[in-house]
Design a protein around this motif. Sequence first.
Motif, PDB file in Angstrom:
ATOM      1  N   VAL A  58      21.458   4.232  50.463  1.00 42.53           N
ATOM      2  CA  VAL A  58      21.105   5.421  49.675  1.00 42.53           C
ATOM      3  C   VAL A  58      19.651   5.341  49.220  1.00 42.53           C
ATOM      4  O   VAL A  58      19.216   4.341  48.642  1.00 42.53           O
ATOM      5  CB  VAL A  58      22.051   5.587  48.462  1.00 42.53           C
ATOM      6  CG1 VAL A  58      21.588   6.739  47.577  1.00 42.53           C
ATOM      7  CG2 VAL A  58      23.482   5.812  48.938  1.00 42.53           C
ATOM      8  N   ALA A  59      18.901   6.396  49.522  1.00 38.91           N
ATOM      9  CA  ALA A  59      17.495   6.475  49.117  1.00 38.91           C
ATOM     10  C   ALA A  59      17.344   7.280  47.839  1.00 38.91           C
ATOM     11  O   ALA A  59      16.471   6.994  47.017  1.00 38.91           O
ATOM     12  CB  ALA A  59      16.671   7.124  50.229  1.00 38.91           C
ATOM     13  N   LEU A  60      18.205   8.293  47.694  1.00 43.63           N
ATOM     14  CA  LEU A  60      17.953   9.278  46.649  1.00 43.63           C
ATOM     15  C   LEU A  60      19.254   9.866  46.113  1.00 43.63           C
ATOM     16  O   LEU A  60      20.137  10.227  46.884  1.00 43.63           O
ATOM     17  CB  LEU A  60      17.099  10.364  47.302  1.00 43.63           C
ATOM     18  CG  LEU A  60      16.546  11.516  46.524  1.00 43.63           C
ATOM     19  CD1 LEU A  60      15.322  12.040  47.257  1.00 43.63           C
ATOM     20  CD2 LEU A  60      17.550  12.627  46.396  1.00 43.63           C
ATOM     21  N   VAL A  61      19.340   9.943  44.782  1.00 43.98           N
ATOM     22  CA  VAL A  61      20.495  10.550  44.135  1.00 43.98           C
ATOM     23  C   VAL A  61      19.995  11.691  43.265  1.00 43.98           C
ATOM     24  O   VAL A  61      19.131  11.488  42.416  1.00 43.98           O
ATOM     25  CB  VAL A  61      21.246   9.526  43.244  1.00 43.98           C
ATOM     26  CG1 VAL A  61      22.444  10.179  42.568  1.00 43.98           C
ATOM     27  CG2 VAL A  61      21.654   8.298  44.047  1.00 43.98           C
ATOM     28  N   ASP A  62      20.516  12.911  43.515  1.00 46.03           N
ATOM     29  CA  ASP A  62      20.131  14.070  42.711  1.00 46.03           C
ATOM     30  C   ASP A  62      21.428  14.784  42.354  1.00 46.03           C
ATOM     31  O   ASP A  62      22.037  15.440  43.202  1.00 46.03           O
ATOM     32  CB  ASP A  62      19.209  14.985  43.547  1.00 46.03           C
ATOM     33  CG  ASP A  62      18.802  16.251  42.781  1.00 46.03           C
ATOM     34  OD1 ASP A  62      19.020  16.328  41.559  1.00 46.03           O
ATOM     35  OD2 ASP A  62      18.247  17.170  43.430  1.00 46.03           O
ATOM     36  N   GLY A  63      21.898  14.628  41.125  1.00 45.69           N
ATOM     37  CA  GLY A  63      23.200  15.190  40.748  1.00 45.69           C
ATOM     38  C   GLY A  63      24.280  14.576  41.609  1.00 45.69           C
ATOM     39  O   GLY A  63      24.399  13.353  41.691  1.00 45.69           O
ATOM     40  N   CYS A 101      13.649  17.091  41.585  1.00 40.73           N
ATOM     41  CA  CYS A 101      14.763  17.499  42.439  1.00 40.73           C
ATOM     42  C   CYS A 101      14.516  16.963  43.849  1.00 40.73           C
ATOM     43  O   CYS A 101      13.371  16.652  44.199  1.00 40.73           O
ATOM     44  CB  CYS A 101      14.876  19.033  42.463  1.00 40.73           C
ATOM     45  SG  CYS A 101      13.370  19.871  43.001  1.00 40.73           S
ATOM     46  N   HIS A 102      15.602  16.848  44.630  1.00 38.44           N
ATOM     47  CA  HIS A 102      15.443  16.260  45.971  1.00 38.44           C
ATOM     48  C   HIS A 102      14.505  17.092  46.833  1.00 38.44           C
ATOM     49  O   HIS A 102      13.815  16.562  47.697  1.00 38.44           O
ATOM     50  CB  HIS A 102      16.801  16.068  46.650  1.00 38.44           C
ATOM     51  CG  HIS A 102      17.525  17.344  46.914  1.00 38.44           C
ATOM     52  ND1 HIS A 102      18.249  18.010  45.949  1.00 38.44           N
ATOM     53  CD2 HIS A 102      17.606  18.110  48.033  1.00 38.44           C
ATOM     54  CE1 HIS A 102      18.769  19.112  46.462  1.00 38.44           C
ATOM     55  NE2 HIS A 102      18.382  19.202  47.728  1.00 38.44           N
ATOM     56  N   GLU A 103      14.467  18.417  46.572  1.00 38.34           N
ATOM     57  CA  GLU A 103      13.580  19.269  47.380  1.00 38.34           C
ATOM     58  C   GLU A 103      12.118  18.838  47.248  1.00 38.34           C
ATOM     59  O   GLU A 103      11.341  18.968  48.194  1.00 38.34           O
ATOM     60  CB  GLU A 103      13.706  20.738  46.953  1.00 38.34           C
ATOM     61  CG  GLU A 103      15.033  21.388  47.309  1.00 38.34           C
ATOM     62  CD  GLU A 103      16.033  21.337  46.166  1.00 38.34           C
ATOM     63  OE1 GLU A 103      15.916  20.420  45.318  1.00 38.34           O
ATOM     64  OE2 GLU A 103      16.942  22.192  46.127  1.00 38.34           O
ATOM     65  N   PHE A 104      11.767  18.337  46.085  1.00 35.66           N
ATOM     66  CA  PHE A 104      10.390  17.873  45.900  1.00 35.66           C
ATOM     67  C   PHE A 104      10.083  16.731  46.881  1.00 35.66           C
ATOM     68  O   PHE A 104       9.059  16.740  47.570  1.00 35.66           O
ATOM     69  CB  PHE A 104      10.158  17.396  44.453  1.00 35.66           C
ATOM     70  CG  PHE A 104       8.764  16.863  44.228  1.00 35.66           C
ATOM     71  CD1 PHE A 104       7.756  17.691  43.783  1.00 35.66           C
ATOM     72  CD2 PHE A 104       8.460  15.531  44.502  1.00 35.66           C
ATOM     73  CE1 PHE A 104       6.453  17.206  43.608  1.00 35.66           C
ATOM     74  CE2 PHE A 104       7.170  15.037  44.330  1.00 35.66           C
ATOM     75  CZ  PHE A 104       6.168  15.885  43.881  1.00 35.66           C
ATOM     76  N   LEU A 271      16.336   5.937  44.428  1.00 35.38           N
ATOM     77  CA  LEU A 271      15.819   6.831  43.386  1.00 35.38           C
ATOM     78  C   LEU A 271      16.962   7.610  42.766  1.00 35.38           C
ATOM     79  O   LEU A 271      17.831   8.105  43.481  1.00 35.38           O
ATOM     80  CB  LEU A 271      14.860   7.854  43.998  1.00 35.38           C
ATOM     81  CG  LEU A 271      13.652   7.292  44.726  1.00 35.38           C
ATOM     82  CD1 LEU A 271      12.936   8.413  45.483  1.00 35.38           C
ATOM     83  CD2 LEU A 271      12.706   6.633  43.728  1.00 35.38           C
ATOM     84  N   VAL A 272      16.905   7.739  41.459  1.00 32.82           N
ATOM     85  CA  VAL A 272      17.843   8.614  40.756  1.00 32.82           C
ATOM     86  C   VAL A 272      16.989   9.629  40.012  1.00 32.82           C
ATOM     87  O   VAL A 272      16.112   9.253  39.238  1.00 32.82           O
ATOM     88  CB  VAL A 272      18.714   7.812  39.764  1.00 32.82           C
ATOM     89  CG1 VAL A 272      19.641   8.747  38.992  1.00 32.82           C
ATOM     90  CG2 VAL A 272      19.506   6.735  40.494  1.00 32.82           C
ATOM     91  N   LEU A 273      17.203  10.906  40.276  1.00 39.16           N
ATOM     92  CA  LEU A 273      16.355  11.934  39.678  1.00 39.16           C
ATOM     93  C   LEU A 273      16.997  12.482  38.404  1.00 39.16           C
ATOM     94  O   LEU A 273      18.142  12.932  38.421  1.00 39.16           O
ATOM     95  CB  LEU A 273      16.131  13.083  40.668  1.00 39.16           C
ATOM     96  CG  LEU A 273      15.571  12.676  42.025  1.00 39.16           C
ATOM     97  CD1 LEU A 273      15.339  13.914  42.890  1.00 39.16           C
ATOM     98  CD2 LEU A 273      14.275  11.897  41.873  1.00 39.16           C
ATOM     99  N   ALA A 274      16.246  12.420  37.316  1.00 42.17           N
ATOM    100  CA  ALA A 274      16.726  13.006  36.055  1.00 42.17           C
ATOM    101  C   ALA A 274      16.053  14.364  35.891  1.00 42.17           C
ATOM    102  O   ALA A 274      14.838  14.455  35.957  1.00 42.17           O
ATOM    103  CB  ALA A 274      16.370  12.103  34.881  1.00 42.17           C
ATOM    104  N   PRO A 275      16.849  15.425  35.665  1.00 46.35           N
ATOM    105  CA  PRO A 275      16.241  16.754  35.522  1.00 46.35           C
ATOM    106  C   PRO A 275      15.375  16.850  34.266  1.00 46.35           C
ATOM    107  O   PRO A 275      14.427  17.617  34.221  1.00 46.35           O
ATOM    108  CB  PRO A 275      17.428  17.705  35.437  1.00 46.35           C
ATOM    109  CG  PRO A 275      18.636  16.867  35.168  1.00 46.35           C
ATOM    110  CD  PRO A 275      18.327  15.470  35.597  1.00 46.35           C
TER     111      PRO A 275
END
Length: 569
Positions: A58-63, A101-104, A271-275
């Motif tokens: 896993v590279a990225l977690v967004d929600g 956000c993952h789109e970024f 990465l874990v993205l916090a809004p």
Amino acid sequence: MTDSGTALTQRATLDEIVARCPDYPAERRHLYRQQGCWQDETFGAMLRRLAAEHGERVALVDGELRLGYRALDARVDALARGLRNTGIARGDRVVIQLPNCHEFVIACFALFRLGALPIFALPAHRRFEIEHFCRVASARALLIADRHGGFDYRAMARAIQQQLPTLEQVIVCGEAEELTPFASLYDETAEPLDDVPQAQDLAFFQLSGGTTGVPKLIPRRHDDYRYSLVESVRACNVTPDTVYLVALPISHNFPMSSPGFLGVLLGGGRLVLAPRPSPDECFALIERERVTMTALVPPLAMLWLDSAPHAGADLSSLDILQVGGAKLVSEAARRVAPTLGCRLQQVFGMAEGLVNYTGLDDPIELINTTQGRPMSPYDEVRVVDDDDRPVPIGGVGHLITRGPYTIPGYFIAPGEDDAGDNAHNRRAFTAEGFYRTGDRVQLTPDGYLIVEGRDKDQINRGGEKVAAEEVENQLLAHEAVHDAAVVAMPDDYLGERVCAFVLTRGAVPKPAELARFLRARGLADYKVPERFEFLDAFPQTGVGKISKKALRQTLREQWFTAPEEDNRA
Ligand code: OOB
């Protein structure tokens, strides 16, 4: 709103943009390659390699979304194809203004892969700043969220598009209305995408905190920026076991590269993205995702410290809290380990380049009381007096620096160098190419820096940088303002807040009216003064200039006797 020069009706070519970005002198380019700093890998190629190495990890977690390295790489290709289909090509400038956000992350790499040049705006920017970036870079596209934090970015984008014929498209994450929906761009065909740019090419623009009337663009290249990631990964010990929470706005240089989201990917971490950076949301994510590391500015660190004891969340996975962007007072620094049960790392960096870290295993007193040391052995730092002569070790002076990831000059905006003398860059850099950071520091005998203050005309509002001149210019546009001087006022929580001293003509306007006026002009809210003081005359220096020192002194005296609140309401 054309302080930023002429309205371009034609988009600049890549060659024209490149000509406006000062490059490193040939001998330093050669040196940095020889020393192994610059390794000839673009960001597009880097992600491809990481996908091959880390596959399904896993590279990225967004929600609820979890993307593996290979899946991320595939999304990036699909978006790059889609962007290419819309006409975005090598060298095109694209202003990105997105929350975390993952789109970024996907858009960033997709543009890198095409050789298009993102300009990283902050979610807090408003029409004035975004229009300025789109204008000076003659951007082809603007990438926004539909809404965030109660603000509708689409309305802002439409207003900008009306002013700028060069801004061909607005791409929206979320509800796009008549604009281009981000999600519609993914092109899942297998059409090959070649990695267009070369490692020595421009990769993107960061924004300067600034001291001038309009924000400056900072050109960064693949090879110099990638090197800053390599050193950050080492200094912050990023490994595939790192789980990094992106709590600060992802487009800022700190959470982007120190080690930030790019460094953590380079190190194979997650990465874990916090809004939002609020303790509630972040503590829940730390517990759920077993986060090991995150980065904050001092006011947020203090908020977390105050909240943690009653939060009831399990923060035991947290190993490293990085704090930077503004000075962390040592009293707060001392609370980090006992309250959050993790190590503190102070980070003193700048979007122009130089980054200093305290070592993870340094003696605790050094971590609590210094802002670290330059991360690369090839960083050249000097502490100098007003005549650029070195001050003795232990003395306080101006910090100047050059090195393998510190820019040799700002982007020169159209109309900015009409005299052909490159005036701004000649002020901001020495003849030998050292960047004048505007920070006053002390260098300890073991090479650590202690930030003692600042000589640049800027307010550091808890890590958010405000150029005094920019706000002054905006105030001068108000009919009742005869003159304005913007200075920092001390603040327990943010360190500094913005205060405007104003000389009026005619009736004295209400502070709330001036604040409203600035917002209506599209100035970001964090730049709007939180206090207005009306004077009959400014205190002057010996040569008759406004004495900001005397104005700051007035505020300090008031503050120590009776700290006053925001008087805009
Ligand atoms: C970071 O970058 P910028 O470009 O927003 O601001 C740079 C300026 C520095 O010149 C200094 O004045 C101030 O922010 N600053 C600090 C500091 N870190 C930055 N002042 C005192 N103590 C610190 N720890 O702010 C930035 C970029 C990359 C990593 C970290 C911060």
